[in-house]
Design a protein around this motif. Sequence first.
Motif, PDB file in Angstrom:
ATOM      1  N   LEU A  48      13.640   2.436  -0.042  1.00 39.76           N
ATOM      2  CA  LEU A  48      12.388   2.822   0.176  1.00 39.76           C
ATOM      3  C   LEU A  48      11.828   2.785   1.444  1.00 39.76           C
ATOM      4  O   LEU A  48      12.112   1.827   2.160  1.00 39.76           O
ATOM      5  CB  LEU A  48      11.498   2.212  -0.942  1.00 39.76           C
ATOM      6  N   GLU A  49      11.364   3.870   1.953  1.00 39.26           N
ATOM      7  CA  GLU A  49      10.595   4.109   3.451  1.00 39.26           C
ATOM      8  C   GLU A  49       9.288   3.956   3.229  1.00 39.26           C
ATOM      9  O   GLU A  49       8.779   4.946   2.623  1.00 39.26           O
ATOM     10  CB  GLU A  49      11.345   4.987   4.327  1.00 39.26           C
ATOM     11  N   LEU A  50       8.790   3.350   3.914  1.00 38.08           N
ATOM     12  CA  LEU A  50       7.306   2.878   3.870  1.00 38.08           C
ATOM     13  C   LEU A  50       6.561   3.390   5.327  1.00 38.08           C
ATOM     14  O   LEU A  50       7.024   3.060   6.402  1.00 38.08           O
ATOM     15  CB  LEU A  50       6.840   1.760   3.204  1.00 38.08           C
ATOM     16  N   PRO A  55       3.988   8.611   0.186  1.00 33.11           N
ATOM     17  CA  PRO A  55       3.575   8.926  -1.209  1.00 33.11           C
ATOM     18  C   PRO A  55       3.489   7.712  -2.075  1.00 33.11           C
ATOM     19  O   PRO A  55       2.661   7.574  -3.052  1.00 33.11           O
ATOM     20  CB  PRO A  55       4.319  10.107  -1.840  1.00 33.11           C
ATOM     21  N   ALA A  56       4.322   6.611  -1.916  1.00 32.12           N
ATOM     22  CA  ALA A  56       4.355   5.755  -2.831  1.00 32.12           C
ATOM     23  C   ALA A  56       3.235   4.643  -2.642  1.00 32.12           C
ATOM     24  O   ALA A  56       2.915   3.968  -3.486  1.00 32.12           O
ATOM     25  CB  ALA A  56       5.704   4.850  -2.507  1.00 32.12           C
ATOM     26  N   LEU A  57       2.401   4.892  -1.564  1.00 28.41           N
ATOM     27  CA  LEU A  57       1.129   3.998  -1.360  1.00 28.41           C
ATOM     28  C   LEU A  57       0.081   4.675  -1.812  1.00 28.41           C
ATOM     29  O   LEU A  57      -0.876   3.936  -2.007  1.00 28.41           O
ATOM     30  CB  LEU A  57       0.947   3.911   0.152  1.00 28.41           C
ATOM     31  N   GLY A  58       0.133   5.860  -2.726  1.00 30.50           N
ATOM     32  CA  GLY A  58      -0.845   6.304  -3.194  1.00 30.50           C
ATOM     33  C   GLY A  58      -2.173   6.291  -2.266  1.00 30.50           C
ATOM     34  O   GLY A  58      -2.157   6.830  -1.103  1.00 30.50           O
ATOM     35  N   GLU A  59      -3.348   6.124  -2.860  1.00 28.43           N
ATOM     36  CA  GLU A  59      -4.715   6.520  -2.201  1.00 28.43           C
ATOM     37  C   GLU A  59      -4.952   5.191  -1.139  1.00 28.43           C
ATOM     38  O   GLU A  59      -5.709   5.408  -0.192  1.00 28.43           O
ATOM     39  CB  GLU A  59      -5.873   6.472  -3.247  1.00 28.43           C
ATOM     40  N   ARG A  67       3.791   5.925  10.931  1.00 22.74           N
ATOM     41  CA  ARG A  67       4.128   6.970  10.038  1.00 22.74           C
ATOM     42  C   ARG A  67       5.521   6.837   9.332  1.00 22.74           C
ATOM     43  O   ARG A  67       5.853   6.833   8.231  1.00 22.74           O
ATOM     44  CB  ARG A  67       4.322   8.611  10.627  1.00 22.74           C
ATOM     45  N   ARG A  68       6.518   6.118  10.009  1.00 26.93           N
ATOM     46  CA  ARG A  68       7.715   5.635   9.796  1.00 26.93           C
ATOM     47  C   ARG A  68       7.733   4.229  10.120  1.00 26.93           C
ATOM     48  O   ARG A  68       8.201   3.975  11.110  1.00 26.93           O
ATOM     49  CB  ARG A  68       8.857   6.434  10.315  1.00 26.93           C
ATOM     50  N   HIS A  69       7.259   3.538   9.279  1.00 25.91           N
ATOM     51  CA  HIS A  69       7.133   1.883   9.638  1.00 25.91           C
ATOM     52  C   HIS A  69       8.448   0.942   9.355  1.00 25.91           C
ATOM     53  O   HIS A  69       8.845   0.449  10.249  1.00 25.91           O
ATOM     54  CB  HIS A  69       6.022   1.433   8.986  1.00 25.91           C
ATOM     55  N   ALA A  70       8.805   1.057   8.340  1.00 28.30           N
ATOM     56  CA  ALA A  70      10.048   0.364   7.769  1.00 28.30           C
ATOM     57  C   ALA A  70      10.636   0.700   6.619  1.00 28.30           C
ATOM     58  O   ALA A  70      10.201   1.551   5.910  1.00 28.30           O
ATOM     59  CB  ALA A  70       9.599  -1.272   7.586  1.00 28.30           C
ATOM     60  N   TRP A  80      16.747  -6.447   1.897  1.00 26.97           N
ATOM     61  CA  TRP A  80      16.499  -6.139   3.364  1.00 26.97           C
ATOM     62  C   TRP A  80      15.603  -5.361   3.841  1.00 26.97           C
ATOM     63  O   TRP A  80      15.143  -4.109   3.130  1.00 26.97           O
ATOM     64  CB  TRP A  80      18.021  -5.778   3.809  1.00 26.97           C
ATOM     65  N   VAL A  81      14.995  -5.645   5.000  1.00 24.53           N
ATOM     66  CA  VAL A  81      14.084  -5.105   5.994  1.00 24.53           C
ATOM     67  C   VAL A  81      14.193  -4.589   7.198  1.00 24.53           C
ATOM     68  O   VAL A  81      14.755  -5.431   8.000  1.00 24.53           O
ATOM     69  CB  VAL A  81      12.849  -5.628   5.947  1.00 24.53           C
ATOM     70  N   THR A  82      14.366  -3.244   7.400  1.00 22.15           N
ATOM     71  CA  THR A  82      14.393  -2.528   8.727  1.00 22.15           C
ATOM     72  C   THR A  82      13.301  -2.321   9.423  1.00 22.15           C
ATOM     73  O   THR A  82      12.754  -1.073   8.610  1.00 22.15           O
ATOM     74  CB  THR A  82      15.653  -1.536   8.534  1.00 22.15           C
ATOM     75  N   ASP A  83      12.696  -2.741  10.587  1.00 25.06           N
ATOM     76  CA  ASP A  83      11.694  -1.917  11.287  1.00 25.06           C
ATOM     77  C   ASP A  83      12.136  -0.774  11.718  1.00 25.06           C
ATOM     78  O   ASP A  83      13.342  -0.671  12.270  1.00 25.06           O
ATOM     79  CB  ASP A  83      11.189  -2.958  12.099  1.00 25.06           C
ATOM     80  N   LEU A  84      11.463   0.523  11.776  1.00 24.51           N
ATOM     81  CA  LEU A  84      11.759   1.733  12.325  1.00 24.51           C
ATOM     82  C   LEU A  84      10.987   2.005  13.578  1.00 24.51           C
ATOM     83  O   LEU A  84      10.911   3.192  13.845  1.00 24.51           O
ATOM     84  CB  LEU A  84      11.573   2.769  11.185  1.00 24.51           C
TER      85      LEU A  84
END
Length: 461
Positions: A48-50, A55-59, A67-70, A80-84
């Motif tokens: 999942l890219e946040l 859209p996954a974060l909703g309102e 805009r492309r955080h991690a 695993w987390v990758t910072d973008l």
Amino acid sequence: MEQDGSTLKPSGIRGKDAEGAERIPGLLRLFAPGKAMAVALRLPGGELELGRGAPALGEAQDPRMSRRHARIHFDGRRFWVTDLGSQNGTFVDGEPVPAETPREVQRVIRMGDSLFVPCADVGPLEQQGVVTRDGFVRGPAVQGLLDEVSRAARLGFPLHIHGESGTGKEGVARAFHQHGPRSTGPFVAVNCAAIPQTIAERLLFGARKGAYSGAEADAQGYLQAADGGTLFLDEVVELDLAVQAKLLRALETKEVLSLGAAKPKLVDILICSASNKDLRGLVAAGKLREDLYFRIGRPEVALPPLRQRPEELALLIQREVQQVAPALGLHLSLVEACLLRPWPGNIRELLVETRSAIQAALMQGAQRVEARHLSPSAGTAFGSGSTPPPPSLESREPPNKEAPSRARPLESEERTRIEEALRQNGGNVAATARALGMHRTQLRRLLERHAIAVSDGNEPD
């Protein structure tokens, strides 16, 4: 980070739980800008890219996220987390992570003003959410447990609640009473651990006038007081064996013989007991009567500790702030600091320490409660094998700059504890961190800031 007590299979993204239902790995979003929540986010295909506008974060979007955080990835066993290359950075278990470098996450992820916790199965939260009933915040695990409690109560069964201190056993006992056939009767809670053995029999079963020196009137016992309702015996295992024998007889015959009385009195009660100890082990050790165990030890429900219910934590803190000081805001740094600690005293300890943090914020004239208001020892293990966690995280780190160290010099005894723990664990940092009741990243930080050497070949893993 402890989740639901199960282990995901490494061969695939999804596995099965104990009942054969499909597990859905994902994230729990526990804090959005200025607000606690408990929202499940799935990882479609294990990834999942946040970012801002996702859209996954909703309102509940976060303006401090890029805009492309991690990117979050689940490999079938670990998250695993990758910072973008985000502007404000990504923090894993309280530590900043370099851009484009995957980092395993154990407890909590911070992006902007949002907090996320990895979860082996977000399905229960999707289906049941977190509710507040009768003044209690209840996540999916507790809701499922209360369903079992209600069934036992309706059938008129006794109930035993097993759980660590501070997990909310009395709240479960009250729910047992409310759903039982005697809900209109009294609910009598007895802390057996606080009863002196010399007067336990008198307090439980009552006494007649003249039964002993100073008995100038009839005294009702707890069993008589609970007649027509529910008697909750907390830490029942602390009762003397002789008192246990008399309690067993009263429960089996439904008759209570007070001290000094010639005839027993009939009572109609439903029994609920609780303990943070293993009843079968106590029977084997001769500290609990076997016949009493079979009378009160089944059915049993196990109340999970707070560290296995992270979806409740932020909402508990927010509710406490709103009740004690509604004008104060809640900062994510406080929630993040609390998520990083084990809380051996569970909900009771969390609420006490949250109130103390609120008081500190008010005394300092702060506008919101932050991690810096939380005691360094809050939520950590007691005893010689423990040490307070490192100083609170900065409320907001400037991008691409390391927050200045706020560490205080370690006292000599604290330094000795860490060095001794390192020696006992062969210099292994991960094992030492577990022994000290902290996460290994917290121990690394202490080692680096205070120049505690790690022997060659045992560098932090």
